[in-house]
Scaffold this active site. Structure first.
Site, PDB file in Angstrom:
ATOM      1  N   GLY A  79     -32.375  -2.776  17.569  1.00  0.00           N
ATOM      2  CA  GLY A  79     -31.381  -2.102  16.747  1.00  0.00           C
ATOM      3  C   GLY A  79     -30.838  -0.840  17.385  1.00  0.00           C
ATOM      4  N   GLY A  80     -30.985  -0.708  18.700  1.00  0.00           N
ATOM      5  CA  GLY A  80     -30.421   0.423  19.418  1.00  0.00           C
ATOM      6  C   GLY A  80     -31.005   1.763  19.034  1.00  0.00           C
ATOM      7  N   SER A 156     -34.970  -5.610  22.696  1.00  0.00           N
ATOM      8  CA  SER A 156     -33.881  -4.658  22.882  1.00  0.00           C
ATOM      9  C   SER A 156     -34.431  -3.231  22.913  1.00  0.00           C
ATOM     10  CB  SER A 156     -32.823  -4.846  21.793  1.00  0.00           C
ATOM     11  OG  SER A 156     -31.670  -4.086  22.074  1.00  0.00           O
ATOM     12  N   ALA A 157     -34.007  -2.354  21.976  1.00  0.00           N
ATOM     13  CA  ALA A 157     -34.562  -1.002  21.947  1.00  0.00           C
ATOM     14  C   ALA A 157     -36.069  -1.044  21.771  1.00  0.00           C
ATOM     15  CB  ALA A 157     -33.921  -0.199  20.815  1.00  0.00           C
ATOM     16  N   ASP A 264     -26.010 -11.483  28.768  1.00  0.00           N
ATOM     17  CA  ASP A 264     -26.270 -10.124  28.288  1.00  0.00           C
ATOM     18  C   ASP A 264     -25.758  -9.135  29.331  1.00  0.00           C
ATOM     19  OD1 ASP A 264     -27.283  -7.728  27.338  1.00  0.00           O
ATOM     20  OD2 ASP A 264     -29.377  -8.380  27.307  1.00  0.00           O
ATOM     21  N   HIS A 293     -27.674 -11.145  24.408  1.00  0.00           N
ATOM     22  CA  HIS A 293     -28.615 -10.100  24.032  1.00  0.00           C
ATOM     23  C   HIS A 293     -29.227 -10.381  22.652  1.00  0.00           C
ATOM     24  CE1 HIS A 293     -30.346  -6.099  24.512  1.00  0.00           C
ATOM     25  NE2 HIS A 293     -30.086  -5.891  23.235  1.00  0.00           N
TER      26      HIS A 293
END
Length: 316
Positions: A79-80, A156-157, A264, A293
């Site tokens: 979720g960045g 991701s994050a 990605d 991604h």
């Protein structure tokens, strides 16, 4: 900092933030008819920080006559650093399937989000979660987890968080402070890294449908320490001389699985990161193939190959 609406978050005049993207949530459930293969429940870490854990227990652990305990995967959601939760429906569904398909106990961590809590707050919460797990008296963990077989995983994050949480443990010189918890490796699923210098894939896939270059820049601006740029060590693992830390990772015997997709825009960074670890003598497994991604999180039907790779990695 200016308002950041292009990444789905608006800075209000009073300094608070409004998230424009709404991610549906799902409750934990110990009802077998909801997910017949996996049960789940929540336990609190810090009421003041509103951090907690969601534990996923495969029914196989309850139904088996074997006394063999299961490996533990500590999972950090994506979720960045700014969006989503351990309770988000996509995170919950992914962790259900991760536990079922890899036959492991999964503990998903709710950590504080930026920009209200900029990095390293998420790293602090990630490590605090490990200490909470090692000291827990929760019966699902004490009865069914093989604490000598723990893996830190993130998407991701969350992959970035798993990496930096691992570095913090390694910085202590050993993982003795986490006994009986013993980390055996890191599973970095589409890890979110960046840097000031653009890579070929970032330029080629800058306007991707899932992750854009402008969106990445905005998320880093919201999550990095104030006045830090994208060549900060939290963002770019190549800018810091981590040879001493990597030596400690080697001495701990950790292995690292790096997963990436060729659609990605971050794929070049992820492959370069894997090569960097290999050059440092760390046992690194690259799992790169078709995909965008976070594909396996958003489309569970495409996660079978990922789960097989994780099962091989955790059982080898």
């Amino acid at each position: 900092m200016s308002d950041r609406t292009h990444v789905g978050i608006l800075r209000n005049a009073d300094g608070t933030y409004t998230r424009l993207f709404r991610f549906p949530s799902a409750p934990a459930t110990s009802e077998p008819d909801v997910h017949p293969q996996v049960l789940s429940k929540d336990i609190i870490i810090s009421p003041s920080n509103q951090t907690w854990l969601r534990i996923y227990l495969p029914r196989e652990a309850l139904d088996s006559s074997s006394i063999t305990k299961l490996p533990l995967i500590v999972y950090y959601h994506g979720g960045g650093f700014v969006f989503m939760s351990a309770a988000s429906t996509v995170t919950h569904s992914f962790c259900n399937e991760l536990a079922a398909q890899t036959v492991a106990i999964v503990v998903s961590v709710e950590y504080r989000l930026a920009p209200e809590h900029r990095l390293p707050a998420a790293y602090d919460d990630a490590v605090e979660a490990l200490h909470h797990i090692k000291a827990t008296q929760d019966e699902w963990l004490t009865e069914y987890v093989d604490f000598s077989s723990c893996f830190l995983m993130g998407s991701s994050a969350g992959g970035n968080i798993a990496y930096h949480a691992g570095l913090r443990v390694a910085a202590a010189g050993s993982d003795d402070g986490l006994k009986p918890l013993k980390i055996k490796g890191l599973i970095l699923h589409h890890p979110f890294f960046g840097g000031l210098e653009r890579t070929g894939s970032e330029l080629r896939l800058a306007d991707g449908s899932v992750l854009t270059l402008a969106g990445c820049d905005g998320l880093w601006e919201l999550s990095l320490p104030v006045d830090a740029d994208r060549d900060h060590a939290f963002c770019n693992p190549k800018v810091c001389d981590g040879s001493g830390l990597f030596g400690r990772v080697r001495s701990l015997g950790w292995r690292v699985l790096v997963v990436g997709g060729f659609e990605d825009m971050l794929i070049d960074r992820q492959m370069e990161f894997a090569k960097m670890l290999e050059k440092q003598g760390i046992c690194t497994v690259g799992h790169f193939g078709e995909g965008y991604h976070g594909m396996e999180v958003s489309e569970p039907s495409k996660a079978k190959e990922l789960f097989l790779a994780i099962q091989r990695f955790t059982s080898s």
